[in-house]
Design an enzyme around this catalytic site. Structure first.
Site, PDB file in Angstrom:
ATOM      1  CB  SER A 125      -0.927   0.003   1.210  1.00 33.75           C
ATOM      2  OG  SER A 125      -0.183   0.135   2.398  1.00 33.75           O
ATOM      3  CD  GLU A 162       2.150   0.024  -3.970  1.00 33.22           C
ATOM      4  OE1 GLU A 162       1.722   0.308  -2.839  1.00 33.22           O
ATOM      5  OE2 GLU A 162       3.346  -0.236  -4.197  1.00 33.22           O
TER       6      GLU A 162
HETATM    7  O1  0X9 Z   1       8.573   0.670  -3.966  1.00 32.46           O
HETATM    8  C1  0X9 Z   1       8.040  -0.419  -3.733  1.00 32.46           C
HETATM    9  O2  0X9 Z   1       8.654  -1.359  -3.239  1.00 32.46           O
HETATM   10  C2  0X9 Z   1       6.553  -0.606  -4.055  1.00 32.46           C
HETATM   11  N1  0X9 Z   1       5.811   0.518  -3.558  1.00 32.46           N
HETATM   12  S1  0X9 Z   1       5.655   0.779  -1.957  1.00 32.46           S
HETATM   13  O3  0X9 Z   1       5.028   2.087  -1.795  1.00 32.46           O
HETATM   14  N2  0X9 Z   1       4.655  -0.303  -1.367  1.00 32.46           N
HETATM   15  O4  0X9 Z   1       6.914   0.677  -1.327  1.00 32.46           O
HETATM   16  C3  0X9 Z   1       6.368  -0.709  -5.533  1.00 32.46           C
HETATM   17  C4  0X9 Z   1       7.097  -1.829  -6.212  1.00 32.46           C
HETATM   18  C5  0X9 Z   1       6.854  -1.815  -7.683  1.00 32.46           C
HETATM   19  N3  0X9 Z   1       7.509  -2.867  -8.392  1.00 32.46           N
HETATM   20  C6  0X9 Z   1       8.721  -2.770  -8.963  1.00 32.46           C
HETATM   21  N4  0X9 Z   1       9.426  -1.706  -8.889  1.00 32.46           N
HETATM   22  N5  0X9 Z   1       9.138  -3.830  -9.600  1.00 32.46           N
HETATM   23 ZN    ZN Z   2       5.243  -1.668  -0.070  1.00 38.09          ZN
END
Ligand code: 0X9
Ligand code: ZN
Length: 428
Positions: free
Chosen positions: A309, A386
């Protein structure tokens, strides 16, 4: 006596969030690519904690330490980036959240200590007790297992759900995990709700007949626990063996620790950073535990979902460089189908889901994430959800607990469609 208890409770919780005294959070709304690009450097310069990322159409939310308030606001104004206050007093907002959480916890205990609450956040011990309990009540289909012990020695519990004890290897597997990012409290309940819908309140019996299921509500139990006891916005694991400053700055971002273009983009080498990738790929026992399970069932996993999220997004690979994978068509079609179903079950004031390549939709590239890794090792459909967050005008920073059940219900609707479609497409 009752008054004294309430007073003691208030004193206890008021002391807990002392570290956030003077912190504020802001919405920010970049209106051009140039403004959007400037957020990364600002985040570094002012040690911002980005709670949700903006794009040109959607505001983001950042947490700002007391010493950086003036500098941050000045920088935004210089760059012409619109902003407005999200919370003028983060500590008090967290204190109030805690009082509400505690009183709902007591009500729930009075009702029935065993049931998992969906009108309140789920504490680690309560989730673990539920997993053991539900497995003992449905021994023919559910097995409680431990993926490994976390860095601090907590079991990483998961449920295997199967009508054939995983012996019919022609059945595709649906693999869902949650709680890798400790502070994303809405994530574990969506996984426990899936368990509830597969075992206790079965309205889609085909999903049990057609598939085997691996469900891990809390991949990072140490971090998750720590957000309840100490630091609400903790994101990482709690390992202290990654560098010589790891004891002052423990933990690794689990979603930067998978072995796919590890530590190449959107990561940090600084152990104190929230997106620290670790000393090497799979340095964390928690990510290794997920990897072992992914490999155990690799040829059979039709769909991998990881619950995060906030943002109301369904993200698919590749998230390290924004390119599309060999399976982009199916990733998009199934992603859209899941989102359509979620939106159909959602509330009118919830944000609409957006589906697409992770970089394009969330607005930044990051390597070492689990959905990229799962896809890279051969899982045809792999997504990061998310989940929705609604905080403006409502209490607190997380999703208001009154919406937990709603999010679980609509997310389940997405999972149902995703599993069916993945099963239709899947060739082992
Ligand atoms: O940044 C992240 O790890 C994820 N969003 S969060 O706000 N929950 O931290 C998104 C990950 C998206 N996926 C990739 N970058 N592969
Ligand atoms: Zn996350």
């Amino acid at each position: 006596m009752k008054l004294l208890t309430v007073l003691l409770l208030c004193v206890a919780v008021y002391a807990k969030h002392e570290q956030y005294a003077g912190w504020k959070s802001y919405y920010y709304g970049p209106k051009s690519q140039e403004q959007l690009r400037s957020i990364g450097p600002l985040a570094e310069e002012f040690e911002l904690d980005v709670l949700s990322y903006a794009n040109i159409e959607r505001e983001g939310v950042v947490l700002v330490k007391p010493e950086h308030q003036d500098g941050f606001i000045k920088a935004l104004e210089e760059k012409g980036i619109a902003y407005r206050i999200h919370s003028a007093d983060v500590k008090t907002a967290l204190d109030l959240d805690d009082v509400a959480i505690e009183s709902r916890r007591k009500e729930n205990l009075a009702r029935n200590g065993k049931e998992l609450p969906y009108d309140n956040y789920q504490e680690l011990e309560v989730i673990d007790a539920y997993l053991a309990d539900v497995a003992s009540r449905y021994p023919d289909v559910a097995t409680l297992a431990i993926a490994d012990n976390s860095f601090e020695g907590r079991p990483i519990n998961y449920l295997k759900i199967s009508t054939t004890n995983f012996e019919d290897t022609s059945k595709p597997v649906i693999f869902i995990d949650g709680g890798i990012h400790a502070r994303e409290w809405i994530s574990p309940p969506t996984v426990t709700w899936a368990i509830h819908k597969l075992l206790e309140d079965v309205t889609e019996p085909d999903l049990l007949e057609r598939f085997d299921w691996i469900l891990i509500p809390v991949v990072n139990p140490d971090g998750y626990k720590y957000t309840f006891t100490d630091t609400r916005f903790w994101r990482k694991t709690r390992s202290t063996d990654q560098s010589n400053v790891s004891t002052t700055c423990p933990g690794v971002d689990g979603n930067r620790n998978y072995d796919f273009f590890w530590n190449t983009v959107g990561t940090s080498n600084i152990p104190c950073a929230d997106n620290y990738a670790g000393s090497q790929a799979f340095s964390e026992v928690e990510t290794r535990a997920v990897d072992n399970l992914l490999h155990k069932y690799l040829g059979r996993i039709a769909l991998y979902l990881t619950m995060h999220s906030y943002g109301s997004m369904i993200l698919y690979p590749w998230g390290h460089d924004g390119s599309l994978s060999w399976n982009a068509f199916d990733l998009h079609v199934v992603g859209i189908a899941m989102a359509e179903e979620i939106v159909a079950h959602s509330l009118s004031h919830f944000p609409r889901y957006v589906v697409g390549n992770a970089v394009l939709v969330i607005g930044y590239a990051a390597s070492g994430a689990s959905e990229d890794y799962a896809h890279h090792i051969g899982i045809p459909l792999a997504y990061t959800y998310e989940l929705p967050g609604l905080s403006g005008g409502l209490n607190g920073f997380h999703l208001d607990p009154v919406y937990i059940e709603q999010v679980c219900r609509e997310t389940w609707a997405g999972i149902v469609v995703g599993a069916r479609k993945a099963g239709d497409i899947f060739v082992s």
